[in-house]
Design an enzyme around this catalytic site. Structure first.
Site, PDB file in Angstrom:
ATOM      1  N   ASP A 218       0.834  -1.191   0.000  1.00 44.80           N
ATOM      2  CA  ASP A 218       0.000   0.000   0.000  1.00 44.80           C
ATOM      3  C   ASP A 218       0.871   1.244   0.000  1.00 44.80           C
ATOM      4  O   ASP A 218       1.313   1.710   1.034  1.00 44.80           O
ATOM      5  CB  ASP A 218      -0.879  -0.052   1.263  1.00 44.80           C
ATOM      6  CG  ASP A 218      -1.813   1.121   1.369  1.00 44.80           C
ATOM      7  OD1 ASP A 218      -2.333   1.578   0.331  1.00 44.80           O
ATOM      8  OD2 ASP A 218      -2.034   1.602   2.501  1.00 44.80           O
TER       9      ASP A 218
ATOM     10  N   GLY B 197      -3.367   9.535  -7.781  1.00 41.63           N
ATOM     11  CA  GLY B 197      -4.114  10.769  -7.582  1.00 41.63           C
ATOM     12  C   GLY B 197      -5.528  10.894  -8.137  1.00 41.63           C
ATOM     13  O   GLY B 197      -6.046  12.005  -8.175  1.00 41.63           O
TER      14      GLY B 197
ATOM     15  N   CYS C  65      -8.362  12.616  -2.705  1.00 37.96           N
ATOM     16  CA  CYS C  65      -6.925  12.793  -2.930  1.00 37.96           C
ATOM     17  C   CYS C  65      -6.596  14.233  -3.253  1.00 37.96           C
ATOM     18  O   CYS C  65      -7.306  14.881  -4.020  1.00 37.96           O
ATOM     19  CB  CYS C  65      -6.453  12.004  -4.145  1.00 37.96           C
ATOM     20  SG  CYS C  65      -6.617  10.261  -3.959  1.00 37.96           S
TER      21      CYS C  65
ATOM     22  N   ASP D  93      -7.673   1.630  -9.266  1.00 34.36           N
ATOM     23  CA  ASP D  93      -7.981   2.100  -7.909  1.00 34.36           C
ATOM     24  C   ASP D  93      -8.174   3.610  -7.869  1.00 34.36           C
ATOM     25  O   ASP D  93      -7.224   4.364  -8.051  1.00 34.36           O
ATOM     26  CB  ASP D  93      -6.826   1.668  -6.996  1.00 34.36           C
ATOM     27  CG  ASP D  93      -6.932   2.277  -5.591  1.00 34.36           C
ATOM     28  OD1 ASP D  93      -8.030   2.713  -5.210  1.00 34.36           O
ATOM     29  OD2 ASP D  93      -5.900   2.296  -4.896  1.00 34.36           O
TER      30      ASP D  93
ATOM     31  N   GLY E 162     -11.181   7.161  -8.069  1.00 33.60           N
ATOM     32  CA  GLY E 162     -11.818   8.040  -9.041  1.00 33.60           C
ATOM     33  C   GLY E 162     -13.131   7.538  -9.616  1.00 33.60           C
ATOM     34  O   GLY E 162     -13.738   8.224 -10.440  1.00 33.60           O
TER      35      GLY E 162
ATOM     36  N   GLY F 140     -13.422   3.573  -2.962  1.00 26.80           N
ATOM     37  CA  GLY F 140     -13.455   4.037  -1.584  1.00 26.80           C
ATOM     38  C   GLY F 140     -14.735   4.796  -1.294  1.00 26.80           C
ATOM     39  O   GLY F 140     -15.610   4.328  -0.570  1.00 26.80           O
TER      40      GLY F 140
ATOM     41  N   MET G 179      -6.386   8.557   3.246  1.00 24.05           N
ATOM     42  CA  MET G 179      -5.379   7.992   4.133  1.00 24.05           C
ATOM     43  C   MET G 179      -4.146   8.897   4.207  1.00 24.05           C
ATOM     44  O   MET G 179      -3.284   8.717   5.050  1.00 24.05           O
ATOM     45  CB  MET G 179      -4.996   6.572   3.703  1.00 24.05           C
ATOM     46  CG  MET G 179      -6.138   5.572   3.856  1.00 24.05           C
ATOM     47  SD  MET G 179      -6.936   5.621   5.484  1.00 24.05           S
ATOM     48  CE  MET G 179      -5.643   4.926   6.506  1.00 24.05           C
TER      49      MET G 179
ATOM     50  N   ARG H 204       2.727   5.458   3.606  1.00 26.00           N
ATOM     51  CA  ARG H 204       2.098   5.286   2.299  1.00 26.00           C
ATOM     52  C   ARG H 204       2.571   6.386   1.352  1.00 26.00           C
ATOM     53  O   ARG H 204       2.695   6.200   0.164  1.00 26.00           O
ATOM     54  CB  ARG H 204       0.578   5.360   2.452  1.00 26.00           C
ATOM     55  CG  ARG H 204      -0.162   5.172   1.161  1.00 26.00           C
ATOM     56  CD  ARG H 204      -1.666   5.021   1.399  1.00 26.00           C
ATOM     57  NE  ARG H 204      -2.267   4.317   0.288  1.00 26.00           N
ATOM     58  CZ  ARG H 204      -2.694   4.902  -0.827  1.00 26.00           C
ATOM     59  NH1 ARG H 204      -2.597   6.198  -0.959  1.00 26.00           N
ATOM     60  NH2 ARG H 204      -3.197   4.183  -1.793  1.00 26.00           N
TER      61      ARG H 204
ATOM     62  N   GLU I  18     -23.984  16.648 -22.346  1.00 28.17           N
ATOM     63  CA  GLU I  18     -25.104  15.912 -22.941  1.00 28.17           C
ATOM     64  C   GLU I  18     -25.333  14.582 -22.229  1.00 28.17           C
ATOM     65  O   GLU I  18     -26.458  14.098 -22.120  1.00 28.17           O
ATOM     66  CB  GLU I  18     -24.801  15.678 -24.424  1.00 28.17           C
ATOM     67  CG  GLU I  18     -25.912  14.996 -25.188  1.00 28.17           C
ATOM     68  CD  GLU I  18     -25.470  14.682 -26.615  1.00 28.17           C
ATOM     69  OE1 GLU I  18     -26.077  15.216 -27.550  1.00 28.17           O
ATOM     70  OE2 GLU I  18     -24.507  13.899 -26.786  1.00 28.17           O
TER      71      GLU I  18
HETATM   72  P1  XMP Z   1     -12.164   6.869  -4.402  1.00 24.21           P
HETATM   73  O1  XMP Z   1     -12.212   7.841  -5.550  1.00 24.21           O
HETATM   74  O2  XMP Z   1     -12.823   5.582  -4.719  1.00 24.21           O
HETATM   75  O3  XMP Z   1     -10.600   6.578  -4.209  1.00 24.21           O
HETATM   76  O4  XMP Z   1     -12.682   7.482  -3.145  1.00 24.21           O
HETATM   77  C1  XMP Z   1     -10.096   5.675  -3.262  1.00 24.21           C
HETATM   78  C2  XMP Z   1      -8.592   5.531  -3.423  1.00 24.21           C
HETATM   79  O5  XMP Z   1      -7.928   6.775  -3.195  1.00 24.21           O
HETATM   80  C3  XMP Z   1      -6.587   6.523  -2.739  1.00 24.21           C
HETATM   81  N1  XMP Z   1      -6.380   7.312  -1.541  1.00 24.21           N
HETATM   82  C4  XMP Z   1      -5.715   8.470  -1.494  1.00 24.21           C
HETATM   83  N2  XMP Z   1      -5.036   9.128  -2.450  1.00 24.21           N
HETATM   84  N3  XMP Z   1      -4.537  10.839  -0.909  1.00 24.21           N
HETATM   85  C5  XMP Z   1      -4.423  10.310  -2.140  1.00 24.21           C
HETATM   86  O6  XMP Z   1      -3.784  10.922  -2.986  1.00 24.21           O
HETATM   87  C6  XMP Z   1      -5.201  10.231   0.102  1.00 24.21           C
HETATM   88  O7  XMP Z   1      -5.279  10.748   1.211  1.00 24.21           O
HETATM   89  C7  XMP Z   1      -5.810   8.982  -0.206  1.00 24.21           C
HETATM   90  N4  XMP Z   1      -6.503   8.069   0.538  1.00 24.21           N
HETATM   91  C8  XMP Z   1      -6.844   7.082  -0.311  1.00 24.21           C
HETATM   92  C9  XMP Z   1      -6.481   5.040  -2.474  1.00 24.21           C
HETATM   93  O8  XMP Z   1      -5.773   4.474  -3.554  1.00 24.21           O
HETATM   94  C10 XMP Z   1      -7.929   4.603  -2.439  1.00 24.21           C
HETATM   95  O9  XMP Z   1      -8.084   3.241  -2.757  1.00 24.21           O
END
Ligand code: XMP
Length: 490
Positions: A252, A302, A307, A340, A342, A363, A390, A403, A471
């Site tokens: 991670d 990112g 993020c 993972d 977005g 997430g 995180m 991380r 659209e």
């Molecule tokens: P979603 O868009 O599904 O993304 O909420 C979840 C993923 O975001 C990553 N993650 C982070 N990336 N800063 C970051 O740049 C953070 O604080 C952070 N926390 C989580 C991680 O890969 C997760 O699965």
């Protein structure tokens, strides 16, 4: 002429979810007939190509248990001690186990009233009766107790229990257990060793609930599958999770193309039996650097909803391009890819697969469900749950700053790469996942592919202009009723 511009400015373009759409194709595939099974790592297959993010507001044992029952995979976060990590794995592994190990037992000297209360408190409707050596003397259930209630509650369990107990030994299978239960009209079978000492319990309720989850992600022993996140240099957490039975260890890290991280991941791979997925990465070069030893590659620099990596560090790759680059390399080596971050809608999830991913990790999509940690809060009449990155100050100060390859030096202020937020409360994970996978199946129908591997090959993108994007969302109307799978973006 081109010489007026610096070479630095001849740059490739990178695309993300909103930049592309799937080109509809000839199809005989009904969405319901689409097969969503996939491989998330070299040795782990899932019926549903969805993982929950390793975040402290998303994935602990309750959510990991539920998502595995529904066919996906939970990845336990790592803001906890190594011992707690092992306990979380054990909790998921035991959840739907045929033989229950934490058995509620009664002693023969207890009164009927006491055992009635004990069963009420522990939510069981029967209990094996054991002596001090754990030897099985009998079994007591609500039916045995009822005649005593209000009449002779001080009588002992010894008097009320059934002492002709049907027991079985380790290794019994679900079918055999059910046959025994039907034959003897009983609902639970104590499992004993060769000295008649209790080692576990099989219940009818347990067998039936296992049957309900016929899509579940299970290991060779029939236990639910679970993933665990470990820090890039946390060999101890990796081996503890492995010994507890984790199916996949996820390295991670926000930037796994760091060579120290890759060296350490390689070492961890040598130490564990579980598959090792390496992430996160976002380029072809990073994929080349990890593909020789990784059992899976996780992509995302990112894109996450919480993020700020791209804003803070100025680095990142829009997610569709990142997935496609990594997948080019991974496909060649037959290593699965996980996209993972977005993903806001089911359409994003299936686009990630079209770009070359074998599964997706989310997430924010799951943070608002009942199974995620934390309680529901109400603000201005609306319900929310907490969701934080995180790399946010709050999460990093509770561990896991590595991380982001940052020293958790107490005296210095963190430079965060994430924010702390609230996300709308959503109800059960089951219904959220149903919407997500249903939408993904629709995408497979539009492209005319019956399987995930087939879809990856057949899917093609078209490029969308910003007018095209507008659209594509509801427009020129005022939404009057909430849809279960769409909320407008702020
Ligand atoms: P979603 O868009 O599904 O993304 O909420 C979840 C993923 O975001 C990553 N993650 C982070 N990336 N800063 C970051 O740049 C953070 O604080 C952070 N926390 C989580 C991680 O890969 C997760 O699965």
């Amino acid at each position: 002429d081109d010489n007026r511009f610096s070479q630095k400015l001849t740059v490739p373009e990178a695309l993300t979810f909103d930049d592309v759409l799937l080109r509809p194709k000839e199809s005989r595939v009904e969405p319901d007939a689409a097969d969503t099974s996939t491989r998330v790592s070299r040795n782990v297959e899932l019926n549903v190509p969805v993982l929950s993010a390793a975040m402290d507001t998303v994935s602990e044992a309750p959510l990991a248990t539920e998502i595995a029952r529904q066919g996906g995979l939970g990845v336990i976060h790592r803001s906890m001690s190594v011992e707690e990590t092992a306990e979380e794995v054990t909790e998921v592994k035991r959840a739907d186990e045929l033989i229950i190990r934490d058995v509620v037992t009664a002693s023969p000297e207890m009164t009927v009233e006491e055992v009635d209360q004990l069963m009420g408190r522990s939510g069981v409707s029967g209990a094996p009766v054991v002596d001090d050596d754990n030897e099985v003397l009998g079994i007591i259930s609500g039916t045995d107790i009822r005649p005593y209630i209000g009449i002779a509650e001080d009588d002992t369990v010894r008097e009320a229990m059934t002492d002709e107990v049907i027991t079985a030994t380790e290794g019994i299978e679900a079918r055999e257990a059910l046959e025994l239960m039907y034959e003897h009209k009983i609902e639970r079978i104590p499992i004993v060793d060769d000295e008649n000492r209790l080692t576990g319990l099989v219940t009818m309720k347990g067998i039936l609930s296992r049957r309900e989850y016929d899509n579940a992600a299970r290991d060779e022993d029939g236990k639910l599958r679970v993933g665990v996140a470990v820090g890039p240099f946390e060999t101890d957490r990796a081996t503890a999770a492995d010994e507890a039975g984790a199916d996949i260890i996820f390295i991670d890290c926000a930037h796994a193309h760091n060579l120290n991280v890759l060296d350490s991941a390689r070492d961890i791979k040598q130490e564990v039996e579980a598959d090792v997925v390496v992430g996160n990465i976002g380029t072809r070069e990073a994929a080349e650097a990890a593909v020789d030893f990784a059992d899976g590659l996780k992509v995302g620099i990112g894109p996450g909803s919480i993020c700020t990596t791209r804003v803070v560090s100025g680095a990142g790759i829009p997610q569709i391009t990142a997935v496609a680059e990594v997948a080019d390399v991974a496909t060649r080596e037959d290593v699965p890819v996980i996209a993972d971050g977005g993903i806001r809608y089911s359409g994003d999830a299936i686009k990630a697969i079209a770009a070359g991913a074998d599964a997706v990790m989310l997430g924010s999509y799951f943070a608002g469900t009942d199974e995620a940690p934390g309680r529901v809060i109400t603000m201005q009449g609306k319900k929310y749950k907490q969701y934080r990155g995180m790399g946010s100050v709050g999460a990093m100060s509770e561990g896991g700053g590595d991380r982001y390859l940052k020293d958790a030096d107490e005296d210095e202020e963190f430079v965060p790469e994430g924010v702390e937020a609230a996300t709308p409360y959503k109800g059960s994970l089951e219904s959220e996942l149903h919407q997500l996978v249903g939408g993904m199946r629709s995408g497979m129908g539009y492209v005319g592919a019956e399987t995930i591997p087939g879809f990856k090959e057949r899917a093609e993108f078209v490029r969308v202009s910003s007018a095209g994007q507008t659209e594509g969302h509801p427009h020129d109307v005022m939404i009057t009723d909430e849809a279960p799978n769409y909320s407008p973006q702020e």
